[in-house]
Design a protein around this motif. Structure first.
Motif, PDB file in Angstrom:
ATOM      1  N   HIS A   3      43.157 -17.512   8.633  1.00  0.00           N
ATOM      2  CA  HIS A   3      42.491 -16.951   9.811  1.00  0.00           C
ATOM      3  C   HIS A   3      43.005 -17.523  11.136  1.00  0.00           C
ATOM      4  CE1 HIS A   3      39.084 -16.654  12.753  1.00  0.00           C
ATOM      5  NE2 HIS A   3      39.203 -15.398  12.394  1.00  0.00           N
ATOM      6  N   PRO A   4      43.139 -18.844  11.302  1.00  0.00           N
ATOM      7  CA  PRO A   4      43.625 -19.354  12.595  1.00  0.00           C
ATOM      8  C   PRO A   4      45.037 -18.872  12.947  1.00  0.00           C
ATOM      9  CG  PRO A   4      42.579 -21.106  11.333  1.00  0.00           C
ATOM     10  CD  PRO A   4      42.741 -19.944  10.402  1.00  0.00           C
ATOM     11  N   PHE A   5      45.917 -18.732  11.945  1.00  0.00           N
ATOM     12  CA  PHE A   5      47.248 -18.183  12.229  1.00  0.00           C
ATOM     13  C   PHE A   5      47.122 -16.788  12.841  1.00  0.00           C
ATOM     14  CE2 PHE A   5      48.411 -20.923   8.493  1.00  0.00           C
ATOM     15  CZ  PHE A   5      49.264 -21.785   9.163  1.00  0.00           C
ATOM     16  N   LEU A   6      46.283 -15.946  12.210  1.00  0.00           N
ATOM     17  CA  LEU A   6      46.129 -14.570  12.665  1.00  0.00           C
ATOM     18  C   LEU A   6      45.476 -14.513  14.044  1.00  0.00           C
ATOM     19  CD1 LEU A   6      44.947 -13.029   9.287  1.00  0.00           C
ATOM     20  CD2 LEU A   6      47.203 -12.794  10.328  1.00  0.00           C
ATOM     21  N   VAL A   7      44.556 -15.431  14.313  1.00  0.00           N
ATOM     22  CA  VAL A   7      43.932 -15.485  15.635  1.00  0.00           C
ATOM     23  C   VAL A   7      44.990 -15.778  16.706  1.00  0.00           C
ATOM     24  CG1 VAL A   7      42.371 -16.821  17.100  1.00  0.00           C
ATOM     25  CG2 VAL A   7      41.631 -16.113  14.826  1.00  0.00           C
ATOM     26  N   GLY A   8      45.869 -16.742  16.429  1.00  0.00           N
ATOM     27  CA  GLY A   8      46.917 -17.071  17.388  1.00  0.00           C
ATOM     28  C   GLY A   8      47.886 -15.924  17.588  1.00  0.00           C
ATOM     29  N   ILE A   9      48.267 -15.267  16.486  1.00  0.00           N
ATOM     30  CA  ILE A   9      49.180 -14.123  16.572  1.00  0.00           C
ATOM     31  C   ILE A   9      48.561 -13.014  17.415  1.00  0.00           C
ATOM     32  CG2 ILE A   9      50.210 -12.246  15.217  1.00  0.00           C
ATOM     33  CD1 ILE A   9      50.604 -14.310  12.944  1.00  0.00           C
ATOM     34  N   GLU A  10      47.301 -12.696  17.131  1.00  0.00           N
ATOM     35  CA  GLU A  10      46.637 -11.621  17.867  1.00  0.00           C
ATOM     36  C   GLU A  10      46.499 -11.958  19.349  1.00  0.00           C
ATOM     37  OE1 GLU A  10      42.609  -8.950  17.358  1.00  0.00           O
ATOM     38  OE2 GLU A  10      42.423 -11.135  17.231  1.00  0.00           O
TER      39      GLU A  10
END
Length: 353
Positions: free
Chosen positions: A98-105
């Motif tokens: 989840h944190p990876f995807l938050v940063g990407i978004e």
């Protein structure tokens, strides 16, 4: 003052780059690139004070943008792909990814780009494959790759065929033509540096025989952790924990005189702690435990685990940054290792004889 200072000609250093502009202005290369486009929607999202600071440095250095790179900016779909070699939404892995995807978004939003999650890839031998007959990679300008392990042959093909990709996680250089190794763009975590720092703390507390619990091989992240420990610890006892009973593993560690166990996966530290408790031992008095990752798995310790923290959100953000710079032809820092902050915890204590 030297030629590198703002307001001073840079002819002695040669042609100034966007990286130089970014460093002087205290912003990312992506921000500099967006300021230079001037007419893009994304550029309008930059704060006026930030834009002016970048423009001031550009004026002071007499920077001239590469016209080829400038022309490429208008030929993109403004769509960035995400390909995951492992499912990221099931409950077992959602917390970790989840944190990876938050940063990407968040970074894609700041750049005015849409995200496309590739989900149609078939699974072969338990692993998703990016190349298949319904491949839609070309729909996106470039792609961020997520996954603990990326098949070597796929990574080689991606680089050889010139796909714009950035891996979240360090990747070794690859041999595409049998002569010169090709560098894979990535944003990774400095596992080796953080593990070495934790090892220095353990050695300072008197620990001499330290165990590494985990694979320590194969994927780059595991190799980096074990290398970081071996660079500092005077004696490393390597125990693989796959398909091992925690009680059996604990018995072997104690028989070997291990006083501190560095666990590749924090879940292993939890299992060893429970085995120690069942044996009448205490953590950290009888055995110190250190986690080399995030403690998102099942089970908890009675004490906060001493561990490293993976900068997951920042890795996702910077992966998009690197991909954008790769697409624009403006980046000269396409392999980044981010420091892993240390979480002190309470499971690392002085060695007891």
């Amino acid at each position: 003052m030297g030629s590198g200072m703002a307001g001073t000609p840079t002819t002695q250093r040669g042609r100034i780059t966007q990286r130089d502009i970014a460093r002087r202005a205290g912003v990312s290369q992506t921000t500099v690139s967006l300021v230079l486009t001037n007419n893009s929607e994304a550029a309008a999202r930059i704060a006026p004070a930030t834009r002016e600071r970048v423009l001031q440095v550009i004026r002071e250095t007499a920077y001239v943008a590469d016209p080829l790179a400038r022309s490429l900016l208008g030929r993109r779909n403004q769509i960035l792909g995400i390909f995951t070699y492992e499912p990221v939404f099931p409950a077992g892995s959602a917390d970790f990814y989840h944190p990876f995807l938050v940063g990407i978004e968040a970074c894609a939003e700041s750049l005015g780009c849409d995200l496309l999650l590739f989900t149609s890839a078939p699974v072969t031998h338990g692993t998703r494959r990016i190349f298949h007959e319904n491949n839609r990679l070309r729909l996106a300008d470039g792609c961020v790759l997520l996954g603990r392990e990326i098949p070597r042959e796929e990574l080689t093909r991606l680089v050889r065929e010139g796909h714009a990709i950035v891996s979240v996680g360090r990747r070794d250089d690859i041999d595409t033509d049998g002569t010169t190794p090709a560098r894979v763009p990535f944003v990774g975590a400095d596992y080796a540096g953080a593990t070495s720092e934790l090892a220095r703390r353990a050695v300072a507390l008197g620990h001499r025989r330290i165990a590494y619990v985990g694979s320590g091989e194969g994927v780059e992240s595991a190799v980096d952790r074990l290398d970081g420990l071996r660079a500092v610890a005077p004696e490393v006892w390597h125990e693989r924990d796959a398909d091992r009973e925690p009680a059996e593993l604990l018995a072997e560690l104690l028989a070997a005189g291990v006083t501190a166990a560095f666990c590749e996966q924090p879940a292993s530290a939890v299992a060893l702690s429970e085995a120690a408790l069942a044996r009448g031992l205490r953590v950290p008095e009888d055995l110190s435990l250190v986690g080399l990752g995030e403690d998102d798995g099942p089970g908890t310790l009675s004490l906060p685990l001493t561990r490293l923290r993976i900068p997951r959100r920042e890795m996702g953000w910077q992966a998009v940054e690197v991909l954008t710079e790769l697409l624009h032809g403006t980046g000269d820092d396409l392999q980044r290792l981010l420091p892993c902050p240390l979480v002190p915890g309470r499971t690392l204590a002085p060695r007891r004889d």
